[in-house]
Design an enzyme around this catalytic site. Structure first.
Site, PDB file in Angstrom:
ATOM      1  N   ASN A  43       0.828  -1.211   0.000  1.00  0.00           N
ATOM      2  CA  ASN A  43       0.000   0.000   0.000  1.00  0.00           C
ATOM      3  C   ASN A  43       0.861   1.259   0.000  1.00  0.00           C
ATOM      4  O   ASN A  43       0.400   2.332   0.396  1.00  0.00           O
ATOM      5  CB  ASN A  43      -0.913   0.018   1.233  1.00  0.00           C
ATOM      6  CG  ASN A  43      -1.825  -1.196   1.287  1.00  0.00           C
ATOM      7  OD1 ASN A  43      -2.431  -1.562   0.291  1.00  0.00           O
ATOM      8  ND2 ASN A  43      -1.906  -1.834   2.447  1.00  0.00           N
ATOM      9  N   HIS A 129     -14.126  -1.324   6.208  1.00  0.00           N
ATOM     10  CA  HIS A 129     -13.008  -2.152   6.686  1.00  0.00           C
ATOM     11  C   HIS A 129     -13.378  -2.935   7.960  1.00  0.00           C
ATOM     12  O   HIS A 129     -14.178  -2.476   8.778  1.00  0.00           O
ATOM     13  CB  HIS A 129     -11.842  -1.208   6.992  1.00  0.00           C
ATOM     14  CG  HIS A 129     -10.539  -1.874   7.274  1.00  0.00           C
ATOM     15  ND1 HIS A 129     -10.066  -2.056   8.554  1.00  0.00           N
ATOM     16  CD2 HIS A 129      -9.599  -2.390   6.441  1.00  0.00           C
ATOM     17  CE1 HIS A 129      -8.881  -2.648   8.498  1.00  0.00           C
ATOM     18  NE2 HIS A 129      -8.571  -2.851   7.228  1.00  0.00           N
ATOM     19  N   GLU A 168     -15.941   5.001   3.928  1.00  0.00           N
ATOM     20  CA  GLU A 168     -14.533   5.142   3.594  1.00  0.00           C
ATOM     21  C   GLU A 168     -14.353   6.176   2.493  1.00  0.00           C
ATOM     22  O   GLU A 168     -15.273   6.442   1.720  1.00  0.00           O
ATOM     23  CB  GLU A 168     -13.959   3.788   3.165  1.00  0.00           C
ATOM     24  CG  GLU A 168     -13.977   2.791   4.307  1.00  0.00           C
ATOM     25  CD  GLU A 168     -13.146   1.540   4.060  1.00  0.00           C
ATOM     26  OE1 GLU A 168     -12.345   1.509   3.109  1.00  0.00           O
ATOM     27  OE2 GLU A 168     -13.309   0.594   4.835  1.00  0.00           O
ATOM     28  N   SER A 172     -11.062  -0.158   0.456  1.00  0.00           N
ATOM     29  CA  SER A 172      -9.750  -0.800   0.440  1.00  0.00           C
ATOM     30  C   SER A 172      -9.679  -2.021  -0.466  1.00  0.00           C
ATOM     31  O   SER A 172      -8.597  -2.361  -0.946  1.00  0.00           O
ATOM     32  CB  SER A 172      -9.326  -1.179   1.853  1.00  0.00           C
ATOM     33  OG  SER A 172     -10.275  -2.052   2.432  1.00  0.00           O
ATOM     34  N   ASP A 197     -13.138   7.201   7.012  1.00  0.00           N
ATOM     35  CA  ASP A 197     -11.880   6.464   7.125  1.00  0.00           C
ATOM     36  C   ASP A 197     -11.198   6.649   5.772  1.00  0.00           C
ATOM     37  O   ASP A 197     -11.621   6.071   4.773  1.00  0.00           O
ATOM     38  CB  ASP A 197     -12.176   4.985   7.411  1.00  0.00           C
ATOM     39  CG  ASP A 197     -10.908   4.108   7.409  1.00  0.00           C
ATOM     40  OD1 ASP A 197      -9.902   4.518   6.798  1.00  0.00           O
ATOM     41  OD2 ASP A 197     -10.952   3.013   8.004  1.00  0.00           O
ATOM     42  N   HIS A 200      -6.968   5.036   2.397  1.00  0.00           N
ATOM     43  CA  HIS A 200      -6.416   4.880   1.046  1.00  0.00           C
ATOM     44  C   HIS A 200      -6.541   6.125   0.176  1.00  0.00           C
ATOM     45  O   HIS A 200      -6.101   6.126  -0.968  1.00  0.00           O
ATOM     46  CB  HIS A 200      -7.071   3.690   0.347  1.00  0.00           C
ATOM     47  CG  HIS A 200      -6.839   2.407   1.073  1.00  0.00           C
ATOM     48  ND1 HIS A 200      -5.697   1.661   0.917  1.00  0.00           N
ATOM     49  CD2 HIS A 200      -7.587   1.769   2.006  1.00  0.00           C
ATOM     50  CE1 HIS A 200      -5.764   0.604   1.704  1.00  0.00           C
ATOM     51  NE2 HIS A 200      -6.897   0.645   2.376  1.00  0.00           N
ATOM     52  N   LYS A 232      -0.124   3.667   4.719  1.00  0.00           N
ATOM     53  CA  LYS A 232      -0.396   3.438   3.299  1.00  0.00           C
ATOM     54  C   LYS A 232       0.453   4.444   2.503  1.00  0.00           C
ATOM     55  O   LYS A 232       1.660   4.307   2.487  1.00  0.00           O
ATOM     56  CB  LYS A 232      -1.899   3.545   3.050  1.00  0.00           C
ATOM     57  CG  LYS A 232      -2.749   2.682   4.024  1.00  0.00           C
ATOM     58  CD  LYS A 232      -2.996   1.356   3.829  1.00  0.00           C
ATOM     59  CE  LYS A 232      -3.464   0.312   4.744  1.00  0.00           C
ATOM     60  NZ  LYS A 232      -4.638   0.377   5.532  1.00  0.00           N
TER      61      LYS A 232
END
Ligand SMILES: *Cc1c(COP(=O)(O)O)cnc(C)c1O
Length: 378
Positions: A43, A129, A168, A172, A197, A200, A232
């Protein structure tokens, strides 16, 4: 024996996991079992884990402050380097205040457990997640999951002023983005709080790498709780929660994995600080990553696998069957490309996939090689 440790069912279903030992990782390459591979499973989207600036910062901090924070933050673990990092993070992201955690997993657990009581509701995107799903399941709040990115379904579930919506920035395992215009609108209308969140999205998307909200033109203050990780695109490890000063002070008092856990080692905080400074000026790396993504998507468009609509570094190829996914990953590995084979329960049943991640560290030739091996694997 009081515990059943058998893994035979998982093994029979092609779901048993095993722990590889990686001898060395160096950005675009890794070594295992004495062999070198191109790394399409990490990542480290901008290649910062190898950056000279981060290494030098960690080195210098280790020499100056030692390698351990020696205590939890409220005791004597919170040092000047942590405060500098918090301030620069908050400035970069337009947040009033932040607090640091040693992992994103514990940050998500901490904030959900600290805020929600049994009188609250928690609405989560179905693809959130595992750290968020598990935090919700362990909290006393009533949790409802809504169909992935489906604002109509979410709207029908919401109750006025009674809880928290969590989604998110970039998903992910799918690489697509949350609908943050839709989410902020529903949160405002219903008087509920919103948490992102952005594990990424941070560093990869948005103006100066500020993340998904910036990418979508959504003001940071419309989202009451921001969570981001340093493991990440920032290339290190650790995480933060950001929001109003009142929220952060509340968490200083109530977030148990913050209060009762040794603080981040100074060399780690120093490396993260160097990453935060570097990532804001890394427009060329972000452009290079976008170019690799374009190249990859064009190159695999004719393969008989579903390629999810992702414009980010996460490029999943949906294979479906678990064993076929494992066989494909093994084939790629034999030909020198390491990719993740992601199976249930990490993803929904029937959607086992190769999770291919690209990085600004990859060369055009690296990606071309992966494309060719994928075509030859059929
Ligand atoms: C990786 C990840 C986490 C956990 O972060 P760590 O710092 O690795 O513990 C949380 N949420 C999402 C979406 C992630 O991808």
């Amino acid at each position: 024996m009081p515990f059943n440790l058998s893994l035979s069912e998982r093994e029979a279903a092609g779901l048993k996991r095993s722990l590889p030992v990686i001898e060395r990782v160096e950005g675009r390459r890794l070594w295992a079992d004495g062999k070198g591979y191109l790394n399409f499973a990490g990542n480290d989207y901008l290649g910062l884990s190898q950056a000279a600036e981060l290494r030098a910062a960690a080195d210098a901090a280790a020499r100056e402050f030692g390698v351990g924070a020696v205590a939890s933050p409220l005791v004597v673990g919170h040092q000047a380097i942590h405060r500098t990092l918090e301030n620069e993070l908050a400035d970069w992201l337009g947040l009033e205040a932040v607090l640091l955690f040693s992992s994103g997993f514990s940050a998500n657990q901490a904030v959900i457990k600290a805020l929600l009581g049994k009188e609250h509701w928690l609405w989560q995107d179905r693809l959130n997640h595992a750290s968020l799903q598990e935090a919700g399941a362990l909290s006393p709040a009533r949790m409802q999951r809504f169909a992935h990115n489906n604002m109509a379904v979410l709207a029908a579930k919401l109750k006025p002023e009674s809880g928290l919506i969590v989604s998110e920035g970039v998903f992910s395992m799918d690489g697509d983005q949350g609908d943050w215009h839709g989410l902020t609108q529903l949160a405002e209308q219903s008087g509920n709080w919103l948490m992102i969140d952005d594990a990424h999205g941070l560093g990869v998307l948005g103006n100066q790498g500020r993340g998904t909200l910036s990418e979508q033109g959504v003001a940071a203050e419309k989202v009451q709780i921001t969570m981001g990780t340093f493991g990440k695109a920032l290339g290190v490890s650790g995480a933060f929660i950001g929001g109003s000063r009142a929220l952060i002070e509340y968490l200083h008092n109530h977030a148990r994995s913050y209060v009762y856990s040794t603080h981040l080692p100074p060399p780690q905080a120093a490396a993260i600080l160097a990453a935060v400074r570097l990532v804001q000026k890394a427009g060329d790396k972000r452009e290079q990553l976008r170019e690799r993504v374009r190249q990859f998507r064009e190159g695999v468009a004719s393969l008989p696998f579903e390629l999810l609509p992702s414009a980010t570094a996460i490029q999943p190829l949906i294979v479906g069957d678990e064993r076929r996914t494992l066989a494909l990953a093994a084939h790629l590995r034999e030909h020198g490309c390491w990719v993740g084979a992601i199976r249930p329960p990490t993803v929904p049943p029937g959607s086992a996939r190769l999770r291919i991640t690209l990085s600004a560290a990859h060369t055009r030739e690296d990606v071309q090689r992966l494309i060719e091996i994928l075509h030859r694997s059929l």
